[in-house]
Design an enzyme around this catalytic site. Structure first.
Site, PDB file in Angstrom:
ATOM      1  N   GLN A 161       0.884  -1.145  -0.025  1.00  0.00           N
ATOM      2  CA  GLN A 161      -0.024   0.038  -0.068  1.00  0.00           C
ATOM      3  C   GLN A 161       0.805   1.165   0.090  1.00  0.00           C
ATOM      4  O   GLN A 161       2.089   1.361   0.286  1.00  0.00           O
ATOM      5  CB  GLN A 161      -0.971  -0.042   1.032  1.00  0.00           C
ATOM      6  CG  GLN A 161      -0.195  -0.264   2.642  1.00  0.00           C
ATOM      7  CD  GLN A 161      -0.899  -0.880   3.607  1.00  0.00           C
ATOM      8  OE1 GLN A 161      -2.225  -0.959   3.470  1.00  0.00           O
ATOM      9  NE2 GLN A 161      -0.588  -1.388   4.388  1.00  0.00           N
TER      10      GLN A 161
ATOM     11  N   TYR B 150     -10.831   4.738  19.179  1.00  0.00           N
ATOM     12  CA  TYR B 150     -10.917   3.592  18.427  1.00  0.00           C
ATOM     13  C   TYR B 150     -10.033   2.416  19.086  1.00  0.00           C
ATOM     14  O   TYR B 150     -10.365   1.181  19.259  1.00  0.00           O
ATOM     15  CB  TYR B 150     -10.373   3.971  16.838  1.00  0.00           C
ATOM     16  CG  TYR B 150     -10.032   2.476  16.031  1.00  0.00           C
ATOM     17  CD1 TYR B 150     -11.292   1.799  15.470  1.00  0.00           C
ATOM     18  CD2 TYR B 150      -8.688   2.073  15.932  1.00  0.00           C
ATOM     19  CE1 TYR B 150     -11.208   0.710  14.667  1.00  0.00           C
ATOM     20  CE2 TYR B 150      -8.704   0.828  15.035  1.00  0.00           C
ATOM     21  CZ  TYR B 150      -9.995   0.280  14.654  1.00  0.00           C
ATOM     22  OH  TYR B 150      -9.710  -0.914  13.794  1.00  0.00           O
ATOM     23  N   GLN B 151      -8.824   2.976  19.580  1.00  0.00           N
ATOM     24  CA  GLN B 151      -8.060   1.873  20.017  1.00  0.00           C
ATOM     25  C   GLN B 151      -8.615   1.457  21.392  1.00  0.00           C
ATOM     26  O   GLN B 151      -8.324   0.269  21.545  1.00  0.00           O
ATOM     27  CB  GLN B 151      -6.684   2.201  20.123  1.00  0.00           C
ATOM     28  CG  GLN B 151      -6.124   3.415  19.060  1.00  0.00           C
ATOM     29  CD  GLN B 151      -5.385   2.808  17.905  1.00  0.00           C
ATOM     30  OE1 GLN B 151      -5.512   1.684  17.645  1.00  0.00           O
ATOM     31  NE2 GLN B 151      -4.760   3.552  17.333  1.00  0.00           N
TER      32      GLN B 151
ATOM     33  N   ASP C 286       0.350  -0.113  13.993  1.00  0.00           N
ATOM     34  CA  ASP C 286       0.645   1.167  14.467  1.00  0.00           C
ATOM     35  C   ASP C 286       1.202   0.719  15.895  1.00  0.00           C
ATOM     36  O   ASP C 286       1.663   1.712  16.420  1.00  0.00           O
ATOM     37  CB  ASP C 286      -0.544   2.104  14.475  1.00  0.00           C
ATOM     38  CG  ASP C 286      -1.669   1.628  14.616  1.00  0.00           C
ATOM     39  OD1 ASP C 286      -1.818   1.432  15.973  1.00  0.00           O
ATOM     40  OD2 ASP C 286      -2.447   1.382  13.757  1.00  0.00           O
TER      41      ASP C 286
ATOM     42  N   GLU D  83       0.861  -8.640  11.480  1.00  0.00           N
ATOM     43  CA  GLU D  83       0.495  -7.461  10.609  1.00  0.00           C
ATOM     44  C   GLU D  83       1.107  -7.771   9.322  1.00  0.00           C
ATOM     45  O   GLU D  83       2.244  -8.346   9.263  1.00  0.00           O
ATOM     46  CB  GLU D  83       1.077  -6.097  11.195  1.00  0.00           C
ATOM     47  CG  GLU D  83       1.645  -4.993  10.262  1.00  0.00           C
ATOM     48  CD  GLU D  83       0.287  -4.296   9.710  1.00  0.00           C
ATOM     49  OE1 GLU D  83      -0.607  -4.065  10.397  1.00  0.00           O
ATOM     50  OE2 GLU D  83       0.297  -4.386   8.507  1.00  0.00           O
TER      51      GLU D  83
ATOM     52  N   ASP E  37       0.491 -12.287   6.247  1.00  0.00           N
ATOM     53  CA  ASP E  37      -0.910 -12.201   5.934  1.00  0.00           C
ATOM     54  C   ASP E  37      -1.791 -12.864   6.820  1.00  0.00           C
ATOM     55  O   ASP E  37      -1.644 -14.103   6.843  1.00  0.00           O
ATOM     56  CB  ASP E  37      -1.279 -12.393   4.474  1.00  0.00           C
ATOM     57  CG  ASP E  37      -2.612 -12.409   4.024  1.00  0.00           C
ATOM     58  OD1 ASP E  37      -3.423 -11.969   4.932  1.00  0.00           O
ATOM     59  OD2 ASP E  37      -2.916 -12.353   2.576  1.00  0.00           O
ATOM     60  N   ALA E  38      -2.849 -12.339   7.469  1.00  0.00           N
ATOM     61  CA  ALA E  38      -3.443 -12.952   8.615  1.00  0.00           C
ATOM     62  C   ALA E  38      -4.061 -14.096   8.059  1.00  0.00           C
ATOM     63  O   ALA E  38      -4.551 -14.901   8.994  1.00  0.00           O
ATOM     64  CB  ALA E  38      -4.452 -11.943   9.140  1.00  0.00           C
TER      65      ALA E  38
ATOM     66  N   ASP F  68      -7.867  -5.508  14.101  1.00  0.00           N
ATOM     67  CA  ASP F  68      -7.641  -4.008  13.635  1.00  0.00           C
ATOM     68  C   ASP F  68      -7.262  -4.073  12.331  1.00  0.00           C
ATOM     69  O   ASP F  68      -5.996  -3.610  12.146  1.00  0.00           O
ATOM     70  CB  ASP F  68      -6.732  -3.593  14.783  1.00  0.00           C
ATOM     71  CG  ASP F  68      -6.442  -2.350  14.356  1.00  0.00           C
ATOM     72  OD1 ASP F  68      -7.146  -1.266  13.730  1.00  0.00           O
ATOM     73  OD2 ASP F  68      -5.373  -1.769  14.940  1.00  0.00           O
TER      74      ASP F  68
ATOM     75  N   TYR G 194     -12.855   9.361  11.056  1.00  0.00           N
ATOM     76  CA  TYR G 194     -13.149   8.327  10.183  1.00  0.00           C
ATOM     77  C   TYR G 194     -14.279   8.782   9.311  1.00  0.00           C
ATOM     78  O   TYR G 194     -15.475   9.531   9.880  1.00  0.00           O
ATOM     79  CB  TYR G 194     -13.690   7.130  10.923  1.00  0.00           C
ATOM     80  CG  TYR G 194     -12.371   6.149  11.654  1.00  0.00           C
ATOM     81  CD1 TYR G 194     -11.128   6.301  10.781  1.00  0.00           C
ATOM     82  CD2 TYR G 194     -12.677   5.453  12.755  1.00  0.00           C
ATOM     83  CE1 TYR G 194     -10.030   5.842  11.260  1.00  0.00           C
ATOM     84  CE2 TYR G 194     -11.277   4.639  12.875  1.00  0.00           C
ATOM     85  CZ  TYR G 194     -10.055   4.786  12.426  1.00  0.00           C
ATOM     86  OH  TYR G 194      -8.950   4.368  12.910  1.00  0.00           O
TER      87      TYR G 194
HETATM   88  N1  AAT Z   1      -5.056   0.797  14.652  1.00  0.00           N
HETATM   89  C1  AAT Z   1      -5.991   1.878  13.498  1.00  0.00           C
HETATM   90  C2  AAT Z   1      -5.452   1.625  12.176  1.00  0.00           C
HETATM   91  C3  AAT Z   1      -6.021   0.552  11.395  1.00  0.00           C
HETATM   92  S1  AAT Z   1      -4.453  -0.224  10.784  1.00  0.00           S
HETATM   93  C4  AAT Z   1      -5.043  -1.520   9.847  1.00  0.00           C
HETATM   94  C5  AAT Z   1      -3.864  -2.705   9.618  1.00  0.00           C
HETATM   95  O1  AAT Z   1      -4.231  -3.709   9.046  1.00  0.00           O
HETATM   96  C6  AAT Z   1      -2.768  -1.870   8.659  1.00  0.00           C
HETATM   97  O2  AAT Z   1      -1.582  -1.630   9.252  1.00  0.00           O
HETATM   98  C7  AAT Z   1      -2.683  -3.064   7.371  1.00  0.00           C
HETATM   99  O3  AAT Z   1      -1.525  -2.982   6.845  1.00  0.00           O
HETATM  100  C8  AAT Z   1      -3.203  -4.210   8.186  1.00  0.00           C
HETATM  101  N2  AAT Z   1      -3.515  -5.291   7.249  1.00  0.00           N
HETATM  102  C9  AAT Z   1      -4.266  -5.015   6.404  1.00  0.00           C
HETATM  103  N3  AAT Z   1      -4.652  -6.359   5.540  1.00  0.00           N
HETATM  104  C10 AAT Z   1      -4.043  -7.098   6.437  1.00  0.00           C
HETATM  105  C11 AAT Z   1      -3.997  -8.854   6.443  1.00  0.00           C
HETATM  106  N4  AAT Z   1      -4.372  -9.364   5.522  1.00  0.00           N
HETATM  107  N5  AAT Z   1      -3.285  -9.296   7.230  1.00  0.00           N
HETATM  108  C12 AAT Z   1      -2.557  -8.587   8.279  1.00  0.00           C
HETATM  109  N6  AAT Z   1      -2.604  -7.138   8.374  1.00  0.00           N
HETATM  110  C13 AAT Z   1      -3.297  -6.570   7.575  1.00  0.00           C
HETATM  111  C14 AAT Z   1      -7.262   0.324  10.927  1.00  0.00           C
HETATM  112  C15 AAT Z   1      -8.070   1.710  10.459  1.00  0.00           C
HETATM  113  C16 AAT Z   1      -9.528   1.596  10.266  1.00  0.00           C
HETATM  114  C17 AAT Z   1      -9.921   2.352   9.332  1.00  0.00           C
HETATM  115  C18 AAT Z   1     -11.295   2.299   9.136  1.00  0.00           C
HETATM  116  N7  AAT Z   1     -11.978   3.087   7.937  1.00  0.00           N
END
Ligand code: AAT
Length: 318
Positions: free
Chosen positions: A34, A64-65, A115, A135, A166-167, A185, A254
């Site tokens: 990305q 959010y967190q 993050d 992540e 990849d999760a 998340d 958001y």
């Molecule tokens: N903590 C708030 C920010 C996020 S970050 C979402 C994270 O998910 C990103 O770092 C991205 O790289 C990770 N991610 C995306 N797809 C995958 C995957 N398949 N496996 C593992 N990690 C992944 C979330 C914000 C929400 C926004 C709502 N509009």
């Protein structure tokens, strides 16, 4: 004109756009997955943007967190306090799925969350002994460590084990019943997070949870994504045999100013999500942590499950 059409064409919220005044661009890069941007805004502090979508700002990230972490973690009993009083230091539970006694060790998985903000919140819970995070994008972690140290501090907890993967792939290899709680998340379902709203993903989550384990997913905006929420809820009702709920909170940066959480439990000891069994005010040290809570408390927890009438109707709760 061309710029305007790109501006209003995000597939997640076509026809609208949201603006923050940029004071200064701090980082711009492209990872394997990305585009990553960090800028200083005039009203919300530093902002992290992935593929043109705001992921967090310094001013409102707390909402959010804190919610995505404490909604599930305050809904499961704290085994330390519970079992210590009953059996001294011997903490055993009977795992009905694996059909044998297991040492009680609270284990949590974070999907996405590079993050570190969700890890920071999980670390308030001293009963948790092991935290995995999966992540996909290492660059998000590196950028957060450089520009958002107050979030990336979550990685410093010795209970945290980082997996860059990849999760979808990671979860396929997780032993059955391993986790007490999973927090998803993840970014919006365009790009690397696309499969994270589909049934096979939820099935691997359910398999990875112990009986009565809980999952909390980022679940978009009730104003913009009622159909997506409806789809996710019906998949979850088929997959999680305990209970399935929707909760929400205000996050001004958001789209539409709100974000939802889809929170479910697997079959097993029942979980009363609306009345937290492990209230944060009683979690030792959690409220007066190195960093005080800004948003979450037990009143906000219960209130988050009150849904507007149109949403109740659309997710078949009326
Ligand atoms: N903590 C708030 C920010 C996020 S970050 C979402 C994270 O998910 C990103 O770092 C991205 O790289 C990770 N991610 C995306 N797809 C995958 C995957 N398949 N496996 C593992 N990690 C992944 C979330 C914000 C929400 C926004 C709502 N509009």
């Amino acid at each position: 004109k061309a710029t305007k059409s790109v501006y209003f064409n995000n597939p997640m919220w076509p026809g609208e756009a949201h603006s923050l005044k940029v004071e200064n661009i701090l980082f711009k890069g492209k990872s394997e997955f990305q585009e990553i941007l960090v800028f200083e805004s005039s009203a919300y502090g530093k902002v992290l943007v992935l593929d043109g979508i705001v992921q967090l700002t310094e001013k409102d990230e707390c909402a959010y967190q804190e919610m995505i972490a404490h909604l599930p973690l305050c809904s499961i009993p704290s085994p330390k306090s519970f079992f210590m009083t009953l059996h001294g230091s011997f903490c055993f539970s009977f795992d009905t799925r694996l059909k044998k006694p297991t040492k009680f060790m609270v284990q949590v998985l974070v999907v996405g969350g590079g993050d570190g903000g969700v890890l920071r919140e999980i670390s308030r819970h001293s009963s948790i002994e092991h935290i995995d995070i999966c992540e996909i994008d290492k660059m998000v972690i590196d950028v957060s460590k450089k520009f958002f140290p107050q979030l990336a501090v979550g990685f410093e907890d010795p209970r945290v084990h980082l997996h860059i993967d990849d999760a979808i792939k990671f979860l396929r290899h997780v032993p059955e019943g391993k986790y007490d709680a999973i927090i998803v998340d993840s970014s919006d379902p365009v790009g690397p997070a696309q499969e994270l709203v589909e049934k096979p993903f939820f099935e691997t989550i359910a398999r990875a949870l112990r009986p009565g384990g809980v999952v909390c997913n980022m679940a978009e905006s009730m104003w913009l994504h009622t159909h997506l929420i409806q789809d996710m809820m019906s998949i979850c009702r088929e997959t999680f045999k305990g209970s399935v709920h929707y909760a929400w909170a205000s996050v001004p940066t958001y789209p539409s100013g709100v974000i939802g959480f889809l929170i479910c439990s697997t079959e097993g000891p029942p979980v009363d999500f609306k009345n937290p069994v492990n209230p944060i005010e009683k979690v030792e040290g959690a409220v007066k942590h190195k960093r005080e809570l800004k948003f979450y408390n037990s009143d906000v927890h219960s209130a988050a499950f009150a849904l507007p009438t149109f949403l109740k109707r659309e997710v078949s709760l009326l």
